[in-house]
Design a protein around this motif. Structure first.
Motif, PDB file in Angstrom:
ATOM      1  N   SER A 129      -6.547 103.020  89.948  1.00  0.00           N
ATOM      2  CA  SER A 129      -5.419 102.755  88.770  1.00  0.00           C
ATOM      3  C   SER A 129      -4.765 103.831  88.063  1.00  0.00           C
ATOM      4  N   GLY A 130      -5.548 105.005  88.127  1.00  0.00           N
ATOM      5  CA  GLY A 130      -4.815 106.269  87.571  1.00  0.00           C
ATOM      6  C   GLY A 130      -3.592 106.664  88.228  1.00  0.00           C
ATOM      7  N   ASP A 131      -3.506 106.552  89.705  1.00  0.00           N
ATOM      8  CA  ASP A 131      -2.620 106.829  90.307  1.00  0.00           C
ATOM      9  C   ASP A 131      -1.204 106.012  90.143  1.00  0.00           C
ATOM     10  N   VAL A 132      -1.734 104.716  89.939  1.00  0.00           N
ATOM     11  CA  VAL A 132      -0.398 103.600  89.889  1.00  0.00           C
ATOM     12  C   VAL A 132       0.074 104.157  88.487  1.00  0.00           C
ATOM     13  N   ALA A 133      -0.743 104.225  87.331  1.00  0.00           N
ATOM     14  CA  ALA A 133      -0.562 104.601  86.128  1.00  0.00           C
ATOM     15  C   ALA A 133       0.615 105.746  85.976  1.00  0.00           C
ATOM     16  N   ASP A 134       0.057 106.889  86.789  1.00  0.00           N
ATOM     17  CA  ASP A 134       0.835 108.135  86.924  1.00  0.00           C
ATOM     18  C   ASP A 134       2.132 107.973  87.351  1.00  0.00           C
ATOM     19  N   ILE A 135       2.126 107.032  88.674  1.00  0.00           N
ATOM     20  CA  ILE A 135       3.440 106.708  89.383  1.00  0.00           C
ATOM     21  C   ILE A 135       4.553 106.240  88.421  1.00  0.00           C
ATOM     22  N   LEU A 136       3.940 105.128  87.581  1.00  0.00           N
ATOM     23  CA  LEU A 136       4.813 104.037  86.714  1.00  0.00           C
ATOM     24  C   LEU A 136       5.136 104.760  85.432  1.00  0.00           C
ATOM     25  N   LYS A 137       4.393 105.907  85.053  1.00  0.00           N
ATOM     26  CA  LYS A 137       4.511 106.702  84.013  1.00  0.00           C
ATOM     27  C   LYS A 137       4.122 105.839  82.547  1.00  0.00           C
ATOM     28  N   VAL A 138       3.028 105.215  82.801  1.00  0.00           N
ATOM     29  CA  VAL A 138       2.426 104.172  81.839  1.00  0.00           C
ATOM     30  C   VAL A 138       0.926 104.595  81.460  1.00  0.00           C
ATOM     31  N   SER A 139       0.522 104.283  80.394  1.00  0.00           N
ATOM     32  CA  SER A 139      -0.963 104.648  80.034  1.00  0.00           C
ATOM     33  C   SER A 139      -1.871 103.721  81.042  1.00  0.00           C
ATOM     34  N   GLN A 140      -3.202 103.822  80.888  1.00  0.00           N
ATOM     35  CA  GLN A 140      -3.799 103.207  81.525  1.00  0.00           C
ATOM     36  C   GLN A 140      -4.031 101.818  80.956  1.00  0.00           C
ATOM     37  N   THR A 141      -4.096 101.712  79.593  1.00  0.00           N
ATOM     38  CA  THR A 141      -4.016 100.460  79.030  1.00  0.00           C
ATOM     39  C   THR A 141      -2.912  99.590  78.997  1.00  0.00           C
ATOM     40  N   LYS A 142      -1.627 100.092  79.061  1.00  0.00           N
ATOM     41  CA  LYS A 142      -0.472  99.399  79.606  1.00  0.00           C
ATOM     42  C   LYS A 142      -0.514  98.694  81.055  1.00  0.00           C
ATOM     43  N   LEU A 143      -1.050  99.584  81.836  1.00  0.00           N
ATOM     44  CA  LEU A 143      -1.126  99.313  83.231  1.00  0.00           C
ATOM     45  C   LEU A 143      -2.207  97.976  83.374  1.00  0.00           C
TER      46      LEU A 143
END
Length: 156
Positions: A129-143
Motif C-alpha cells: 500500500s505504501g508503494d501505491v500511495a507514493d505513486i498516486l501521491k496520496v496519503s495512506q489514509t486517503k488510499l
C-alpha cells in the motif's frame, strides 16, 4: 440481535457515507434495515440499481445474508442490515478527515478513473500500500478510504 458497528478508523466512515449517497441506496438500506428482503424483492421494487446497492452493502459488510424458501419453493438469498447502530469514536487530523471525506464524496466519474488506476496498478498479486500511495501521491489514509469505497478492491 443488536449489533453495533464501532468506527475508530476514519477511513471506515466511507462505506457508511456511501451506503446512503443515492436515493436508491438510501431506500434499499431502509428496506433491509426493517426486515429480511430477497434480491427479487429489491429488484421488483428498485430495479437493477437496487441489486447494485445490495451488492455494495454485501461487499462493505453492511448486510448479513441467509437462505430462505421463497414463493417459488426454491431457496433464495435474503438480506438484512447487519448493524442496528453505529458508534463513531475517531479522532483524526484535519487533513486526514479531509482526505476521507473527499474520497467518499468525489463524483462517480472521478472515482472510476482512480479506481481503475489502482486496480491496474495492483494486478492479481497485489502491491504494498505504501508503494501505491507514493505513486498516486496520496496519503495512506486517503488510499485506504479510496479502497474502502470500491466494491472491487480490498485493503489488506
Amino acid at each position: 440481535m443488536n449489533r453495533i458497528k464501532v468506527v475508530s478508523d476514519v477511513a471506515e466512515l466511507v462505506p457508511i457515507l456511501r451506503a446512503v449517497d443515492t436515493d436508491v441506496k438510501n431506500e434499499v438500506f431502509k428496506e433491509v434495515s426493517s426486515g429480511w428482503r430477497t434480491a427479487r424483492d429489491i429488484e421488483q421494487k428498485f430495479g437493477e440499481p437496487g441489486l447494485d446497492a445490495l451488492r455494495f452493502f454485501d461487499k462493505m459488510k453492511l448486510v448479513e445474508t441467509k437462505w430462505q424458501t421463497g414463493p417459488t419453493a426454491s431457496p433464495e438469498k435474503a438480506y438484512h442490515a447487519f448493524y442496528s447502530s453505529f458508534y463513531i469514536n475517531a479522532t483524526a487530523p484535519v487533513q486526514e478527515i479531509s482526505d476521507v471525506l473527499h474520497a467518499a464524496m468525489m463524483t462517480e466519474e472521478s472515482y472510476a478513473k482512480i479506481e481503475r488506476q489502482i486496480f491496474e496498478m495492483i494486478g492479481p498479486d497485489g502491491k504494498f500500500s505504501g508503494d501505491v500511495a507514493d505513486i498516486l501521491k496520496v496519503s495512506q489514509t486517503k488510499l485506504k478510504a479510496l479502497v474502502k469505497r470500491s466494491p472491487r478492491l480490498d485493503f489488506r
